[in-house]
Write a protein that holds these residues in place. Structure first.
Motif, PDB file in Angstrom:
ATOM      1  N   GLN A 222       0.823  -1.200   0.000  1.00 27.09           N
ATOM      2  CA  GLN A 222       0.000   0.000   0.000  1.00 27.09           C
ATOM      3  C   GLN A 222       0.861   1.256   0.000  1.00 27.09           C
ATOM      4  OE1 GLN A 222      -3.347   0.388  -0.373  1.00 27.09           O
ATOM      5  NE2 GLN A 222      -3.213  -1.793  -0.861  1.00 27.09           N
ATOM      6  N   MET A 223       2.010   1.188   0.636  1.00 27.39           N
ATOM      7  CA  MET A 223       2.916   2.333   0.667  1.00 27.39           C
ATOM      8  C   MET A 223       3.716   2.467  -0.625  1.00 27.39           C
ATOM      9  SD  MET A 223       4.485   2.067   4.524  1.00 27.39           S
ATOM     10  CE  MET A 223       5.569   3.474   4.224  1.00 27.39           C
ATOM     11  N   ILE A 224       4.135   1.331  -1.172  1.00 28.37           N
ATOM     12  CA  ILE A 224       5.086   1.332  -2.286  1.00 28.37           C
ATOM     13  C   ILE A 224       4.392   1.452  -3.637  1.00 28.37           C
ATOM     14  CG2 ILE A 224       6.764  -0.113  -3.525  1.00 28.37           C
ATOM     15  CD1 ILE A 224       7.531  -1.301  -0.794  1.00 28.37           C
ATOM     16  N   VAL A 225       3.304   0.715  -3.812  1.00 26.56           N
ATOM     17  CA  VAL A 225       2.712   0.523  -5.134  1.00 26.56           C
ATOM     18  C   VAL A 225       1.449   1.339  -5.353  1.00 26.56           C
ATOM     19  CG1 VAL A 225       1.696  -1.193  -6.684  1.00 26.56           C
ATOM     20  CG2 VAL A 225       3.676  -1.800  -5.278  1.00 26.56           C
ATOM     21  N   ALA A 226       0.513   1.219  -4.423  1.00 24.06           N
ATOM     22  CA  ALA A 226      -0.840   1.736  -4.628  1.00 24.06           C
ATOM     23  C   ALA A 226      -0.900   3.211  -5.022  1.00 24.06           C
ATOM     24  CB  ALA A 226      -1.687   1.480  -3.380  1.00 24.06           C
ATOM     25  N   PRO A 227      -0.174   4.111  -4.362  1.00 18.90           N
ATOM     26  CA  PRO A 227      -0.330   5.532  -4.706  1.00 18.90           C
ATOM     27  C   PRO A 227      -0.049   5.835  -6.179  1.00 18.90           C
ATOM     28  CG  PRO A 227       0.904   5.293  -2.662  1.00 18.90           C
ATOM     29  CD  PRO A 227       0.791   3.924  -3.247  1.00 18.90           C
ATOM     30  N   HIS A 228       0.965   5.198  -6.744  1.00 15.48           N
ATOM     31  CA  HIS A 228       1.380   5.512  -8.115  1.00 15.48           C
ATOM     32  C   HIS A 228       0.416   4.931  -9.151  1.00 15.48           C
ATOM     33  CE1 HIS A 228       4.929   6.817  -6.063  1.00 15.48           C
ATOM     34  NE2 HIS A 228       5.236   5.591  -5.663  1.00 15.48           N
ATOM     35  N   TYR A 229       0.079   3.658  -9.013  1.00 16.13           N
ATOM     36  CA  TYR A 229      -0.778   3.023 -10.016  1.00 16.13           C
ATOM     37  C   TYR A 229      -2.232   3.456  -9.884  1.00 16.13           C
ATOM     38  CZ  TYR A 229       3.213   0.134 -11.288  1.00 16.13           C
ATOM     39  OH  TYR A 229       4.445  -0.287 -11.728  1.00 16.13           O
ATOM     40  N   THR A 230      -2.677   3.741  -8.680  1.00 14.48           N
ATOM     41  CA  THR A 230      -4.042   4.248  -8.499  1.00 14.48           C
ATOM     42  C   THR A 230      -4.197   5.595  -9.194  1.00 14.48           C
ATOM     43  OG1 THR A 230      -4.313   3.090  -6.393  1.00 14.48           O
ATOM     44  CG2 THR A 230      -5.759   4.970  -6.797  1.00 14.48           C
ATOM     45  N   ALA A 231      -3.228   6.482  -8.983  1.00  9.37           N
ATOM     46  CA  ALA A 231      -3.282   7.802  -9.624  1.00  9.37           C
ATOM     47  C   ALA A 231      -3.203   7.667 -11.142  1.00  9.37           C
ATOM     48  CB  ALA A 231      -2.140   8.672  -9.102  1.00  9.37           C
ATOM     49  N   PHE A 232      -2.364   6.751 -11.626  1.00  9.49           N
ATOM     50  CA  PHE A 232      -2.225   6.564 -13.068  1.00  9.49           C
ATOM     51  C   PHE A 232      -3.542   6.080 -13.682  1.00  9.49           C
ATOM     52  CE2 PHE A 232      -1.335   4.321 -16.941  1.00  9.49           C
ATOM     53  CZ  PHE A 232      -0.349   5.071 -17.561  1.00  9.49           C
ATOM     54  N   CYS A 233      -4.138   5.072 -13.069  1.00 17.42           N
ATOM     55  CA  CYS A 233      -5.391   4.525 -13.612  1.00 17.42           C
ATOM     56  C   CYS A 233      -6.520   5.555 -13.563  1.00 17.42           C
ATOM     57  CB  CYS A 233      -5.785   3.260 -12.854  1.00 17.42           C
ATOM     58  SG  CYS A 233      -4.780   1.823 -13.299  1.00 17.42           S
ATOM     59  N   PHE A 236      -5.858   7.911 -16.588  1.00 16.43           N
ATOM     60  CA  PHE A 236      -5.964   7.417 -17.960  1.00 16.43           C
ATOM     61  C   PHE A 236      -7.126   6.456 -18.201  1.00 16.43           C
ATOM     62  CE2 PHE A 236      -1.501   8.762 -17.745  1.00 16.43           C
ATOM     63  CZ  PHE A 236      -1.399   9.493 -18.919  1.00 16.43           C
ATOM     64  N   PHE A 237      -7.637   5.802 -17.170  1.00 14.51           N
ATOM     65  CA  PHE A 237      -8.701   4.819 -17.354  1.00 14.51           C
ATOM     66  C   PHE A 237      -9.995   5.171 -16.625  1.00 14.51           C
ATOM     67  CE2 PHE A 237      -4.863   1.823 -17.567  1.00 14.51           C
ATOM     68  CZ  PHE A 237      -4.749   1.970 -18.939  1.00 14.51           C
ATOM     69  N   GLY A 238      -9.932   6.129 -15.721  1.00 15.09           N
ATOM     70  CA  GLY A 238     -11.119   6.502 -14.973  1.00 15.09           C
ATOM     71  C   GLY A 238     -11.103   5.963 -13.553  1.00 15.09           C
ATOM     72  N   PRO A 239     -11.848   6.609 -12.648  1.00 14.73           N
ATOM     73  CA  PRO A 239     -11.797   6.250 -11.226  1.00 14.73           C
ATOM     74  C   PRO A 239     -12.387   4.883 -10.901  1.00 14.73           C
ATOM     75  CG  PRO A 239     -13.508   7.873 -11.646  1.00 14.73           C
ATOM     76  CD  PRO A 239     -12.750   7.736 -12.916  1.00 14.73           C
ATOM     77  N   GLU A 240     -13.165   4.310 -11.831  1.00 14.17           N
ATOM     78  CA  GLU A 240     -13.802   3.030 -11.543  1.00 14.17           C
ATOM     79  C   GLU A 240     -12.873   1.841 -11.771  1.00 14.17           C
ATOM     80  OE1 GLU A 240     -14.092   3.766 -15.868  1.00 14.17           O
ATOM     81  OE2 GLU A 240     -14.475   4.969 -14.064  1.00 14.17           O
ATOM     82  N   VAL A 241     -11.706   2.068 -12.352  1.00 18.38           N
ATOM     83  CA  VAL A 241     -10.770   0.976 -12.666  1.00 18.38           C
ATOM     84  C   VAL A 241      -9.802   0.790 -11.508  1.00 18.38           C
ATOM     85  CG1 VAL A 241      -8.946   0.174 -14.209  1.00 18.38           C
ATOM     86  CG2 VAL A 241     -10.943   1.358 -15.147  1.00 18.38           C
ATOM     87  N   ASP A 242      -9.834  -0.391 -10.903  1.00 14.88           N
ATOM     88  CA  ASP A 242      -8.863  -0.749  -9.867  1.00 14.88           C
ATOM     89  C   ASP A 242      -7.622  -1.293 -10.560  1.00 14.88           C
ATOM     90  OD1 ASP A 242      -7.692  -1.555  -7.359  1.00 14.88           O
ATOM     91  OD2 ASP A 242      -8.324  -3.600  -7.855  1.00 14.88           O
TER      92      ASP A 242
END
Length: 524
Positions: A222-233, A236-242
């Motif tokens: 959650q510290m390492i990965v989630a912030p970057h890929y969540t913001a990216f998605c 570019f893909f919309g807030p509904e894409v996990d």
């Protein structure tokens, strides 16, 4: 940016005339590229056109190759040889203190920051690609059949989503850790989490340890990965894409292990095991190396390699290792960089590089001294060579703990290594026949299969290309809520229904007793 665009445009023309399939490869650099390259070369040999996306500062992934065309993305990534090499030396120095200290804690934060920065730069690179309209159009026009990627970074998964292409993973690790945990049921009661160094037979305290290791890993991700890929998605893909559902929705998971290495555990229909796919039969050694090996006589040879990152050890550790080797009658081939140890014996040959697979397959090789990387462990299993393990970092301690559990290895702490302990471990593995017998048994099991792992991997990549994916093999369990997945809502509903039925029965019985009591009073 023009460099990317013109390369991609050229590729779109080249690929359109290919008679085979079109494969877009998004690899991870370093040792992960070593095994991805095996798949790339095999696909190329079967007539497929391969395009590899690489960063401009790639360490192993060359821009020019007879097996693939490259799309080079300008970037200043941090996941380079120098960066990881510095980290490896820091880890060794901290471990030599033999206690949990403030520097040790700082190193843990450094690891978190290092991987967080790696994923941040990956998202930055992908954003650069996505915003280059000419590049993206050329990728679309190339009409790729499949994306093959290593999901330890997320670039290939994001690209497959953007291009709406089938996705095949060359995997042991995802951005969230060990791949099985992404899609397969993984009961922590008997499935040891990587890093805990446990087996599938756990005591209560070990199950507690397993649970805590798993929980801490989730926290780290959650510290390492989630912030970057969540913001990216979201961008570019919309807030509904996990973001992680994109990984879980891959068509095929080519797993770089199997159950000679892994403990028995649940799996899924789209998980294809290809452990040892990069291993090959032994080829003839160079003349000078063959002469040195033959000079060992009946005593045989010890091979030592700690991989690319750890070839140059601190001098005090190198001195202890060299002094230990000098006490043995065996000849030693040691992949070593840096100053020559003063304690080096006449029986030890120092080299910058070794044909590791060919040496492990040589009949005179007796023991493999290794750091415990997945590739090296699988080569040892393939050739039936027992291990003396000197794990340093990442998954290496856990990999070697699995070999210890199978009686095929002895493991030592390299940070506190001395010559007496090292010699004792080497002699045990050399002269106690159980280590060699157990490893050769694993080797026989590994080889006794109807299809070679590499052929199996290529079959499933081509299967996805032929059928435009493999949705019939994909589980949808990850789309369910935690409550629905574990049927908590069903259990609660049934319990409420049972409770309601009990209440109704209680009230009915109470009513019956009340009516009977009234009739009895009237009759009296």
């Amino acid at each position: 940016m023009h460099h990317i665009t013109w390369t991609a445009l050229l590729l779109s023309v080249t690929l359109s005339v290919s008679s085979g399939g079109n494969v877009l490869v998004f690899p991870l650099d370093g040792s992960h590229w070593v095994n991805m390259k095996v798949l790339v070369e095999e696909l190329h040999s079967r007539g497929h056109s391969i395009t590899v996306v690489r960063a401009s500062d790639s360490w192993y992934i060359k821009e020019e190759s007879p097996h693939y065309s490259a799309i080079t993305i300008p970037t200043a990534g941090t996941f380079l040889q120098e960066f990881f090499g510095t980290f490896a030396k820091s880890m060794l120095n901290i471990r030599k203190e033999q206690k949990f200290s403030w520097p040790h804690l700082m190193l843990q934060f450094e690891v978190i920051n290092m991987f967080s920065e790696m994923h941040r730069q990956m998202c930055e690179m992908m954003a650069m690609m996505f915003q280059d309209k000419v590049l993206m159009k050329s990728l679309t026009d190339a009409k790729f059949d499949v994306v093959l990627t290593d999901p330890a970074v997320g670039g290939g998964v994001l690209l497959a989503r953007r291009l709406s292409l089938p996705l095949v993973l060359n995997v042991r690790w995802t951005v969230h850790g060990e791949a099985h945990y992404a899609i397969a049921p993984s009961p922590l009661s008997y499935v040891p989490y990587p890093g805990a160094e446990l087996t599938d037979k756990m005591t209560f305290s070990q199950r507690v340890q397993n649970m805590l290791t798993y929980a801490f890993s989730l926290f780290q991700m959650q510290m390492i990965v989630a912030p970057h890929y969540t913001a990216f998605c979201k961008r570019f893909f919309g807030p509904e894409v996990d973001y992680f559902s994109l990984f879980q929705d891959a068509d095929i998971w080519l797993m770089r292990n199997d159950f000679t290495f892994e403990f028995p555990r649940p799996t899924m229909p789209n998980v294809v095991y290809m452990s040892g796919f990069h291993c090959k039969p032994t080829r003839t050694l160079p003349v000078d190396l063959e002469e040195f090996v033959q000079s060992s006589g009946e005593h045989g040879v010890i091979i030592m390699s700690l991989g690319t990152l750890f070839a140059e050890l601190p001098s005090d550790i190198s001195e202890e290792i060299a002094a230990a080797f000098a006490q043995l009658p065996q000849k030693v081939i040691w992949r070593h960089k840096g100053a020559k140890p003063s304690s080096l014996g006449n029986n030890t040959l120092l080299v910058d590089w070794i044909p590791q697979n060919d040496l492990l397959g040589h009949p005179k090789t007796k023991v493999f001294v290794a750091h415990g990387g997945t590739n090296g462990v699988q080569e040892a299993i393939y050739h039936g060579i027992p291990i003396v393990g000197l794990p340093i970092v990442f998954d290496q301690p856990d990999n070697l703990s699995r070999m210890v559990a199978r009686g095929t290895a002895k493991v030592l702490d390299i940070a506190t290594l001395d010559r007496a302990v090292f010699v004792e471990a080497l002699r045990a593995v050399l002269y106690e026949p159980s280590y060699t017998e157990n490893m050769q048994r694993l080797s026989r099991i590994h080889h006794d299969q109807p299809m070679k792992p590499l052929d199996r991997a290529i079959f499933w990549i081509e299967f996805v290309m032929r059928h435009g994916g493999a949705p019939h093999l994909r589980t949808q369990s990850f789309r369910m809520s935690w409550m629905a997945y574990h049927s908590i809502d069903v259990i609660l509903t049934l319990l409420m229904a049972l409770l309601l039925l009990v209440i109704i029965m209680f009230l009915a019985i109470k009513k019956c007793f009340s009516v009977l009591f009234k009739k009895k009073v009237k009759s009296d």
